[in-house]
Design a protein around this motif. Structure first.
Motif, short mmCIF file in Angstrom:
data_model
loop_
_atom_site.label_atom_id
_atom_site.label_comp_id
_atom_site.label_asym_id
_atom_site.label_seq_id
_atom_site.Cartn_x
_atom_site.Cartn_y
_atom_site.Cartn_z
N ARG A 161 0.83 -1.21 0.00
CA ARG A 161 0.00 0.00 0.00
C ARG A 161 0.86 1.25 0.00
NH1 ARG A 161 -2.98 -3.08 3.83
NH2 ARG A 161 -1.97 -1.92 5.54
N THR A 162 1.93 1.23 0.78
CA THR A 162 2.79 2.40 0.86
C THR A 162 3.53 2.61 -0.45
OG1 THR A 162 3.09 2.00 3.23
CG2 THR A 162 4.67 3.47 2.17
N ARG A 163 3.92 1.55 -1.11
CA ARG A 163 4.59 1.67 -2.40
C ARG A 163 3.64 2.29 -3.43
NH1 ARG A 163 6.50 -3.35 -3.02
NH2 ARG A 163 8.62 -2.78 -2.41
N ALA A 164 2.37 1.92 -3.36
CA ALA A 164 1.39 2.46 -4.31
C ALA A 164 1.03 3.91 -3.99
CB ALA A 164 0.12 1.61 -4.30
N HIS A 165 1.08 4.27 -2.70
CA HIS A 165 0.71 5.63 -2.29
C HIS A 165 1.75 6.15 -1.29
CE1 HIS A 165 -3.19 4.98 -4.21
NE2 HIS A 165 -3.27 3.84 -3.55
N PRO A 166 2.94 6.48 -1.75
CA PRO A 166 4.01 6.92 -0.85
C PRO A 166 3.72 8.28 -0.24
CG PRO A 166 4.69 7.20 -3.13
CD PRO A 166 3.38 6.47 -3.17
N SER A 167 4.32 8.51 0.92
CA SER A 167 4.22 9.81 1.59
C SER A 167 5.64 10.22 1.99
CB SER A 167 3.30 9.71 2.80
OG SER A 167 3.85 8.83 3.77
N ASP A 168 5.75 11.02 3.04
CA ASP A 168 7.08 11.43 3.49
C ASP A 168 7.50 10.68 4.75
OD1 ASP A 168 5.28 12.55 5.23
OD2 ASP A 168 6.18 14.56 5.21
N ASP A 169 6.82 9.55 5.05
CA ASP A 169 7.18 8.82 6.25
C ASP A 169 8.43 7.97 6.03
OD1 ASP A 169 6.39 6.38 5.04
OD2 ASP A 169 4.33 6.60 5.75
N PHE A 170 8.92 7.41 7.12
CA PHE A 170 10.15 6.64 7.11
C PHE A 170 10.07 5.46 6.15
CE2 PHE A 170 13.14 3.54 8.70
CZ PHE A 170 14.19 4.27 9.24
N LEU A 171 8.97 4.74 6.19
CA LEU A 171 8.82 3.56 5.35
C LEU A 171 8.87 3.93 3.88
CD1 LEU A 171 8.33 0.53 5.11
CD2 LEU A 171 5.87 0.98 5.28
N SER A 172 8.25 5.03 3.51
CA SER A 172 8.27 5.46 2.10
C SER A 172 9.69 5.74 1.64
CB SER A 172 7.41 6.72 1.93
OG SER A 172 6.04 6.44 2.18
N VAL A 173 10.50 6.35 2.50
CA VAL A 173 11.90 6.61 2.15
C VAL A 173 12.64 5.29 1.92
CG1 VAL A 173 14.08 7.58 2.97
CG2 VAL A 173 11.93 8.81 3.39
N LEU A 174 12.40 4.31 2.79
CA LEU A 174 13.04 3.01 2.61
C LEU A 174 12.62 2.35 1.30
CD1 LEU A 174 12.80 1.43 6.19
CD2 LEU A 174 14.81 2.43 5.09
N ILE A 175 11.33 2.44 1.00
CA ILE A 175 10.82 1.82 -0.23
C ILE A 175 11.39 2.51 -1.46
CG2 ILE A 175 8.73 1.52 -1.62
CD1 ILE A 175 7.22 1.02 1.02
N GLU A 176 11.60 3.82 -1.38
CA GLU A 176 12.09 4.57 -2.53
C GLU A 176 13.52 4.20 -2.92
OE1 GLU A 176 10.66 6.71 -4.76
OE2 GLU A 176 8.89 5.84 -3.81
N THR A 177 14.21 3.48 -2.04
CA THR A 177 15.57 3.06 -2.38
C THR A 177 15.59 1.85 -3.30
OG1 THR A 177 15.78 1.54 -0.49
CG2 THR A 177 16.38 3.86 -0.13
N ARG A 178 14.41 1.38 -3.74
CA ARG A 178 14.35 0.13 -4.49
C ARG A 178 15.08 0.22 -5.84
NH1 ARG A 178 9.50 2.71 -5.10
NH2 ARG A 178 8.50 2.79 -7.15
N HIS A 179 15.30 1.44 -6.34
CA HIS A 179 15.99 1.59 -7.62
C HIS A 179 17.51 1.65 -7.45
CE1 HIS A 179 12.09 2.19 -9.38
NE2 HIS A 179 11.87 3.28 -8.68
N GLU A 180 17.97 1.70 -6.20
CA GLU A 180 19.39 1.79 -5.97
C GLU A 180 20.02 0.40 -5.92
OE1 GLU A 180 20.17 4.04 -2.47
OE2 GLU A 180 18.77 5.65 -2.99
N GLU A 181 21.31 0.39 -6.17
CA GLU A 181 22.05 -0.87 -6.07
C GLU A 181 22.03 -1.36 -4.62
OE1 GLU A 181 26.51 -2.67 -6.96
OE2 GLU A 181 26.01 -0.58 -7.46
N GLY A 182 21.72 -2.63 -4.43
CA GLY A 182 21.68 -3.18 -3.09
C GLY A 182 20.44 -2.80 -2.32
N ALA A 183 19.38 -2.41 -3.01
CA ALA A 183 18.14 -1.98 -2.34
C ALA A 183 17.53 -3.13 -1.55
CB ALA A 183 17.14 -1.48 -3.39
#
Length: 438
Positions: free
Chosen positions: A215-237
């Motif tokens: 749910r957070t991946r589909a509707h991200p916000s500025d919370d901690f979990l959203s920041v963690l999820i946003e790293t999915r495009h980085e190497e070693g995500a």
């Protein structure tokens, strides 16, 4: 090189020849473990114990040995490397949730920590202060001033719970459900009789965390979990499984230790009114007072389990490869070889932030230490501003009030009855008074 005699960590059993007439399982030890630790530091600074799980471990009690062990690369934290040992301690159902940075070694720990640091930046933590202050004020608004209040249930527990849940985007009725199942895990994790309850709770939390991440991946916000999820495009995500285990460890570490530390800090100050008066008169002392309060009566009594990767020697004691190792944090923080008058609470004590071990040391230094410090500072400042005359209610916490399980690594209070405004408090402390504070 010598090896200390094996000691049974069981109720009523003496520690043995090295520390005669001392027991690590009595109510007296639970109430005040420091005389026991003093004896251990002097006579058996690295002592072999048998835990209540039936697994041998080595307990380190002196400061210098403890600090060195916390950063010793020969002592690992990835318990899955010794899977039989891991299951003997934690059971067979906890693998997925425990597969996190708390139980990881380099290079995996380095990767996980690097990603987590992206969300726990100083700027991000600093931005949380207004909301933490708001939550603290709202909680105290609900507390009665004409009757004693259980400060653990009314303030020390909900403050860090609400903060970490908001960071993870867990709000509303979902928070209540998550905490219920989380409580089932903490209650049943070390009990073979409750293995079924543990498995059900673990499964519920894994299912919830997986859905919440989606749910957070589909509707991200500025919370901690959203920041963690946003790293999915980085190497070693983080993988989805790693995100699940990251949520677990952040929820667990993000409120248990801080809850107990708030309670310990308030109890310590109310038990030492001259120190409380110093803070009332000089609020600028609060940041350094927090370090002293963590040193003096920390919420983390012993470290999480570590694992000897090879034969080694600490404090003159041989520790064979494959052995469990634990560090007695509260003992190290009361070592007179490091701290002058260590059994004295002194909120003017300086230079502690880089020396006490209350937040650990080395690669596994507490990721959330800046947030914990902010929550402690906010809690104490708000209490002192709102209720400068607060006192312990009767009866004051006794031995039965100190928590030693189901996670025996913690030291905290079950209840903390406080009269917030003694001039207006008319009721005696009763169980009913505790309920009225909810």
């Amino acid at each position: 090189m010598t090896t200390e005699p094996v000691v049974e960590l069981s109720d009523g059993l003496p520690v043995g020849e090295a520390v005669a007439a001392v027991s690590l399982g009595t109510p007296e030890y639970r109430t005040c473990p420091y005389p026991v630790y003093r004896s251990l530091r002097e006579q058996a600074p690295v002592v072999a114990l048998t835990t209540r799980h039936g697994v041998a471990t080595y307990l380190i009690t002196r400061y210098e040995d403890a600090r060195a062990a916390l950063s010793d690369p020969r002592i690992g934290k990835d318990m899955h490397e010794g899977i039989d040992l891991y299951h003997a301690v934690f059971g067979d159902t906890c693998d997925a949730l425990d597969d996190n940075l708390l139980f990881a070694d380099p290079p995996r720990h380095t990767r996980l920590r690097h990603i987590a640091n992206k969300a726990f930046t100083p700027r991000h933590v600093k931005e949380l202060r207004p909301r933490i202050e708001e939550i603290a004020g709202e909680l105290l608004d609900r507390c009665p001033v004409d009757a004693p209040v259980d400060l653990m249930a009314s303030f020390a527990l909900p403050l860090p719970v609400m903060v970490i849940c908001e960071l993870l985007g867990i709000v509303g009725e979902e928070r209540t459900e998550v905490l219920k199942w989380f409580g089932n895990v903490t209650r049943s994790r070390f009990s073979k009789d409750l293995a079924g309850d543990l498995a059900a709770a673990e499964q519920w939390l894994r299912t919830y965390f997986t859905a919440h991440i989606a749910r957070t991946r589909a509707h991200p916000s500025d919370d901690f979990l959203s920041v963690l999820i946003e790293t999915r495009h980085e190497e070693g995500a983080l993988t989805d499984a790693e995100l699940v285990s990251m949520m677990w460890v952040l929820l667990f570490a993000g409120h248990k230790t801080t809850t107990y530390q708030i309670g310990n800090a308030v109890f310590s100050l109310l038990s030492h009114p001259e120190q409380l008066h110093l803070l009332q008169e000089s609020r600028e002392l609060i940041p350094q007072a927090i370090e002293e309060l963590v040193r003096f009566e920390g919420s983390v009594e012993t470290s999480t389990f570590r694992y000897a990767l090879e034969d080694l020697e600490i404090g003159g004691t041989a520790i064979p490869q494959g052995s469990l190792v634990q560090i007695a944090i509260t003992s190290a923080n009361r070592d007179p070889e490091k701290f002058e008058a260590p059994d004295t609470l002194d909120v003017t004590r300086k230079g502690l932030q880089s020396t006490h071990l209350g937040f650990g040391h080395g690669a596994h230094y507490c990721l959330g230490a800046p947030l914990a410090r902010m929550e402690l500072e906010t809690a104490l400042t708000t209490l002192l501003d709102r209720f400068p005359d607060m006192v312990l209610a009767t009866p004051a916490p006794g031995g039965e009030e100190w928590l030693k399980g189901p996670f025996p690594a913690f030291r905290g209070l079950e209840r903390l009855p406080v009269a917030l405004d003694p001039s207006r408090t008319v009721d005696d402390w009763t169980e009913g008074s505790a309920a009225s504070s909810d």
